[in-house]
Design an enzyme around this catalytic site. Structure first.
Site, PDB file in Angstrom:
ATOM      1  N   GLU A 227      -2.573  12.149 -26.611  1.00 27.72           N
ATOM      2  CA  GLU A 227      -2.677  10.814 -27.179  1.00 27.72           C
ATOM      3  C   GLU A 227      -1.334  10.461 -27.811  1.00 27.72           C
ATOM      4  OE1 GLU A 227      -5.982  10.429 -29.831  1.00 27.72           O
ATOM      5  OE2 GLU A 227      -7.454  10.459 -28.206  1.00 27.72           O
TER       6      GLU A 227
ATOM      7  N   HIS B 124      -5.608  -0.174 -26.774  1.00 31.85           N
ATOM      8  CA  HIS B 124      -6.265   1.114 -26.508  1.00 31.85           C
ATOM      9  C   HIS B 124      -7.762   1.034 -26.790  1.00 31.85           C
ATOM     10  CE1 HIS B 124      -7.163   5.374 -26.483  1.00 31.85           C
ATOM     11  NE2 HIS B 124      -7.589   5.299 -27.735  1.00 31.85           N
TER      12      HIS B 124
ATOM     13  N   THR C 149      -4.048   6.243 -30.789  1.00 30.31           N
ATOM     14  CA  THR C 149      -3.342   6.074 -29.519  1.00 30.31           C
ATOM     15  C   THR C 149      -2.747   4.674 -29.407  1.00 30.31           C
ATOM     16  OG1 THR C 149      -4.899   7.605 -28.499  1.00 30.31           O
ATOM     17  CG2 THR C 149      -3.562   6.266 -27.014  1.00 30.31           C
TER      18      THR C 149
ATOM     19  N   ARG D  32     -11.532  15.625 -23.922  1.00 35.48           N
ATOM     20  CA  ARG D  32     -12.386  14.462 -23.657  1.00 35.48           C
ATOM     21  C   ARG D  32     -13.837  14.838 -23.330  1.00 35.48           C
ATOM     22  NH1 ARG D  32      -9.638  10.497 -26.060  1.00 35.48           N
ATOM     23  NH2 ARG D  32      -7.549  10.221 -25.186  1.00 35.48           N
TER      24      ARG D  32
ATOM     25  N   LYS E  71     -11.094  17.253 -31.413  1.00 30.16           N
ATOM     26  CA  LYS E  71      -9.813  16.788 -31.932  1.00 30.16           C
ATOM     27  C   LYS E  71      -9.235  17.710 -33.004  1.00 30.16           C
ATOM     28  CE  LYS E  71      -8.224  13.481 -30.849  1.00 30.16           C
ATOM     29  NZ  LYS E  71      -8.412  12.088 -31.267  1.00 30.16           N
TER      30      LYS E  71
ATOM     31  N   GLN F 165     -15.526  15.936 -26.467  1.00 32.37           N
ATOM     32  CA  GLN F 165     -15.719  14.758 -27.311  1.00 32.37           C
ATOM     33  C   GLN F 165     -16.902  13.915 -26.836  1.00 32.37           C
ATOM     34  OE1 GLN F 165     -12.139  12.463 -27.741  1.00 32.37           O
ATOM     35  NE2 GLN F 165     -13.104  10.834 -28.897  1.00 32.37           N
TER      36      GLN F 165
ATOM     37  N   ASP G   9      -1.790  13.636 -30.585  1.00 30.93           N
ATOM     38  CA  ASP G   9      -3.086  14.106 -31.074  1.00 30.93           C
ATOM     39  C   ASP G   9      -3.918  14.535 -29.866  1.00 30.93           C
ATOM     40  OD1 ASP G   9      -4.932  14.699 -33.025  1.00 30.93           O
ATOM     41  OD2 ASP G   9      -5.897  12.744 -32.914  1.00 30.93           O
TER      42      ASP G   9
ATOM     43  N   ARG H 287     -18.641   1.055 -22.805  1.00 29.20           N
ATOM     44  CA  ARG H 287     -19.662   0.081 -23.183  1.00 29.20           C
ATOM     45  C   ARG H 287     -19.606  -1.213 -22.378  1.00 29.20           C
ATOM     46  NH1 ARG H 287     -17.699   2.120 -27.927  1.00 29.20           N
ATOM     47  NH2 ARG H 287     -16.279   0.350 -28.123  1.00 29.20           N
TER      48      ARG H 287
ATOM     49  N   GLU I 225       0.893   8.751 -30.188  1.00 28.04           N
ATOM     50  CA  GLU I 225       0.727   8.121 -31.495  1.00 28.04           C
ATOM     51  C   GLU I 225       2.024   8.203 -32.295  1.00 28.04           C
ATOM     52  OE1 GLU I 225      -2.686   9.100 -33.790  1.00 28.04           O
ATOM     53  OE2 GLU I 225      -3.877   9.796 -32.060  1.00 28.04           O
TER      54      GLU I 225
ATOM     55  N   GLU J 107      -7.043   6.696 -20.217  1.00 29.22           N
ATOM     56  CA  GLU J 107      -6.814   5.334 -19.738  1.00 29.22           C
ATOM     57  C   GLU J 107      -6.032   5.331 -18.426  1.00 29.22           C
ATOM     58  OE1 GLU J 107      -5.660   2.655 -23.332  1.00 29.22           O
ATOM     59  OE2 GLU J 107      -5.207   4.742 -23.859  1.00 29.22           O
TER      60      GLU J 107
ATOM     61  N   ASP K 215      -6.646  10.176 -38.967  1.00 29.92           N
ATOM     62  CA  ASP K 215      -6.231   9.507 -37.733  1.00 29.92           C
ATOM     63  C   ASP K 215      -6.957   8.173 -37.620  1.00 29.92           C
ATOM     64  OD1 ASP K 215      -4.722   9.375 -35.396  1.00 29.92           O
ATOM     65  OD2 ASP K 215      -6.346  10.158 -34.164  1.00 29.92           O
TER      66      ASP K 215
ATOM     67  N   TYR L 281     -19.560  13.310 -30.005  1.00 26.30           N
ATOM     68  CA  TYR L 281     -19.059  12.294 -30.936  1.00 26.30           C
ATOM     69  C   TYR L 281     -20.138  11.384 -31.518  1.00 26.30           C
ATOM     70  CZ  TYR L 281     -19.251   8.164 -27.857  1.00 26.30           C
ATOM     71  OH  TYR L 281     -19.663   7.101 -27.083  1.00 26.30           O
TER      72      TYR L 281
ATOM     73  N   THR M 298      -2.725  19.140 -33.272  1.00 27.44           N
ATOM     74  CA  THR M 298      -2.046  17.855 -33.388  1.00 27.44           C
ATOM     75  C   THR M 298      -0.568  18.167 -33.554  1.00 27.44           C
ATOM     76  OG1 THR M 298      -3.952  16.799 -34.449  1.00 27.44           O
ATOM     77  CG2 THR M 298      -1.813  15.736 -34.732  1.00 27.44           C
TER      78      THR M 298
ATOM     79  N   TYR N 178      -7.331   4.226 -35.472  1.00 25.65           N
ATOM     80  CA  TYR N 178      -7.705   3.751 -34.125  1.00 25.65           C
ATOM     81  C   TYR N 178      -7.251   2.292 -34.073  1.00 25.65           C
ATOM     82  CZ  TYR N 178     -11.113   3.322 -30.178  1.00 25.65           C
ATOM     83  OH  TYR N 178     -11.747   3.147 -28.971  1.00 25.65           O
TER      84      TYR N 178
END
Length: 701
Positions: free
Chosen positions: A217, A148, A375, A256, A272, A259, A252, A157, A219, A389, A141, A263, A276, A143
């Site tokens: 997600e 996204h 995503t 959250r 994850k 994760q 997918d 961040r 995708e 989101e 997968d 992560y 899927t 990114y």
């Protein structure tokens, strides 16, 4: 040749009826693996066309896939892996041959002119069960949507550090879990795992429990094809497109809160790996060729420019204008609510760049490998590809416009929610679509067959909530007309109260009356009678006449198995056989007639026969007429049912009881081998066994 073939396809038409809104016109022709509801353990390759699946195994057996440059037996296997492992020229040759067989103006009429072959090879969607199209060796997968990645980066961040320093230099990705990739329609159990005990105080560690922030997600993903590159030899940008077999829509699923705790530093793991979901039909890149477009980054990647191995000279037309939609339907909602509309063009790194980067270290890419885009989010609130989101980490509410809940909102997914994703590219009067990828959330711990069966039952019950209730069938165990209704109810999985009416005292006399309870409900003194509560008015109502009852059930319970074929010709065939039984034979064997008529004079001969002998003659005549039809529609050993369908229809519902009655009357049914073969297939099915006379509560030895 490739480009001109695409142009021809854009204006082509098929002799198979296809609506303008269908995802599967002749311009598409995606590949998948399917079985039927009557042969669920026989998965085989097919191609979607309109509301049908074209059985490639059937075409192979008929010799219509010969001379394509490879053994067409690969198109009879239970996965597409062997076909995927061929070269792109072989995929194109196969698609071109199928196009010629289906095109209205084609010179190849070997399928269109063969009615028996069409009946076997074109299977209506309502009889189809879809499977994973390939044995997936590895799943990765990426990114790759800048929109996204920016949104998620801002959440965790801040604006200044939204994208990590490496993001604009390479397609970021991680290795997923191939074993938990499932086909559309598979339910997803809410996972449990480690959750941070207190997000504000990491020193408190973690607790174990069900995921509270379950997310989808949006995708897309592509399957790798072609001959594997040797280990140690990277793929080049020039090779990449020929190694992409085709594309699917993908969900997918993401936990959250699990994760968030796990992560750092190696990325997603158990958050994850639990599920899927992918759409079952693989759309070939050639079908999307006319929809090439810029990515949302514009015609070039300039700041920074990628390293030479990642530069795509055709970057300005390296994505595709594919509209993507996400809908959520709560467990009690009559209709789904659209929560996002995005587009495949919102990608910074394209398919080819993802594949090339995956192999840059010399990784050998093999046919059947699956690579997800990550995503796909657009620039607006209504185009975001995840609830993370959409709810901005739980701080916003996502409205469900069609929900009956109060309040009609989501921040993350609830148990019972059905997530529906779809995508299509809009052409001039046609669509290149992917169909849907759906998945329903089951509660944590729903891992047993019983739980899955209960969830499926709840789904059907919700879909049929507007249908009649408190159904009661007045029936006699050996009445062929009652038997028909029992068959329809059993095939549809509907519950009802069985009210036996004893007809035995009526045999051989003209004085005994049918039960007074029934006479008040049917002035014809006949069965069956279906009594039920009408859902809108709440009134108790009755219907008589078996075919009228069956037609009502067909409309009242739309989420159940259909007994009327959707194909107009096969529907007419089913009605034709049913009417030969119901109007041509039934009145002359009906007990109410035989009670009154003891002898019959044969016009033209002066001969007199008793009513039973006359009835037997008409049964034989009717079965002979049906035998001639079935010999054409569903010849012995074809695996088809009476009207040429792959699942039983109204024709079989009428035919099985009639053949049973013929045997009871002493008629030699060996004169009807095709009818007998169809009835034997039916009698092996659970619904037909459930409805059989000997299994009714009033059955007598």
């Amino acid at each position: 040749v490739h480009r001109s073939f695409s142009i021809i396809l854009s204006s082509a038409m098929s002799w198979v009826p296809v609506s303008a809104e269908s995802h599967f016109p002749i311009q598409n022709l995606p590949f998948g693996i399917f079985s039927t509801i009557t042969t669920p353990s026989w998965p085989r390759p097919g191609v979607a066309i309109g509301d049908f699946v074209l059985d490639l195994n059937c075409l192979h057996n008929a010799g219509l896939l010969n001379d394509l440059g490879f053994p067409s037996s690969v198109l009879t296997e239970s996965t597409l892996n062997s076909f995927m492992a061929l070269e792109r020229k072989h995929w194109r040759a196969t698609r071109s041959r199928i196009h010629d067989l289906l095109a209205i103006d084609s010179n190849d009429s070997r399928l269109s002119s063969n009615e028996a072959l069409k009946s076997k090879a074109l299977i209506p969607n309502e009889y189809v069960v879809m499977h994973l199209p390939a044995q997936i060796g590895d799943y990765t997968d990426f990114y790759s949507s800048r929109e996204h990645a920016t949104n998620v980066g801002i959440m965790f961040r801040g604006v200044d550090n939204a994208l990590q320093p490496n993001w604009l230099h390479l397609p970021v990705g991680y290795h997923g879990r191939a074993s938990s990739v499932v086909v559309s329609g598979s339910d997803v159990v809410r996972p449990s795992g480690q959750l941070q005990a207190d997000p504000k105080d990491p020193s408190k560690g973690s607790v174990y429990g069900p995921c509270r922030l379950l997310d989808y997600e949006l995708e897309m993903a592509f399957f790798v094809g072609g001959k594997a590159n040797p280990l140690g030899r990277p793929l080049t940008m020039e090779e990449a497109e020929d190694r992409i077999f085709g594309v699917v829509v993908m969900n997918d699923w993401s936990a959250r809160d699990i994760q968030a705790w796990e992560y750092v530093p190696l990325g997603p793991f158990t958050a994850k790996n639990f599920a899927t979901s992918i759409s079952p039909w693989i759309v070939m890149l050639d079908a999307l060729d006319g929809f090439r477009c810029e990515t949302s980054a514009g015609p070039v990647q300039a700041e920074p420019e990628p390293l030479p191995y990642l530069r795509d000279p055709n970057y300005a037309k390296s994505s595709y204008n594919v509209r993507l939609e996400v809908q959520v339907q709560g467990p009690a909602d009559p209709n789904p609510s659209t929560v996002s509309v995005s587009n495949l063009k919102y990608m910074y790194w394209n398919f080819k760049q993802q594949l090339v980067h995956h192999s840059v270290t010399g990784c050998n890419m093999q046919a059947g490998d699956l690579l997800g885009t990550g995503t796909i989010s657009g620039p607006t609130q209504d185009s975001l590809g995840s609830m993370l989101e959409g709810s901005w980490r739980g701080s916003r509410e996502i409205p469900l416009a069609n929900s009956t809940e109060t309040p009609a909102i989501r921040k993350f997914l609830k148990d019972g929610d059905n997530v529906i994703m779809s995508g299509f590219a809009q052409g001039d009067g046609y669509r290149i679509g992917f169909g849907q990828v759906t998945g329903r959330v089951l509660a944590t711990g729903s891992t047993t067959k019983e739980a899955l069966a209960a969830a499926e039952k709840a789904k059907v019950e919700a879909a049929n909530a507007a249908g009649p209730r408190n159904m009661k069938l007045y029936s006699y165990w050996r009445s062929t007309s009652s038997w028909r209704v029992r068959l329809a109810l059993a095939m549809k999985g509907l519950s009802y109260e069985y009210a036996p009416i004893d007809l035995l005292p009526l045999v051989g006399n003209t004085t005994e009356l049918i039960a007074e309870e029934l006479r008040a409900k049917n002035k014809m003194d006949q069965i069956p009678v279906l009594e039920f509560t009408e859902p809108h008015s709440g009134e108790t109502m009755c219907l008589t006449q078996s075919l009228a009852i069956i037609e009502y059930l067909e409309d009242a319970f739309p989420a159940t198995q259909r007994v009327m074929p959707t194909c107009s010709l096969k529907r007419a065939r089913a009605r034709q056989i049913a009417e030969i039984v119901n109007s041509g034979i039934q009145p002359l064997q009906n007990l109410s007639v035989l009670r009154q008529v003891k002898t019959v004079e044969i016009v033209g001969t002066g001969a007199t026969v008793d009513s039973k002998e006359y009835s037997m003659g008409n049964i034989a005549k009717g079965l002979a007429a049906i035998e001639a039809l079935v010999a054409t529609y569903a010849p012995k050993d074809s695996g088809l049912f009476a009207a040429g369908t792959v699942a039983p229809s109204l024709a079989d519902i009428c035919l099985v009881p009639q053949l049973y009655n013929a045997k009871r009357q002493g008629i030699d049914v060996s004169a009807y081998p095709n009818v007998c073969a169809v009835c034997e297939m039916c009698e092996a099915l659970p619904a037909f066994q459930q409805a059989a006379p000997q299994n009714q509560p009033d059955a007598k030895n």
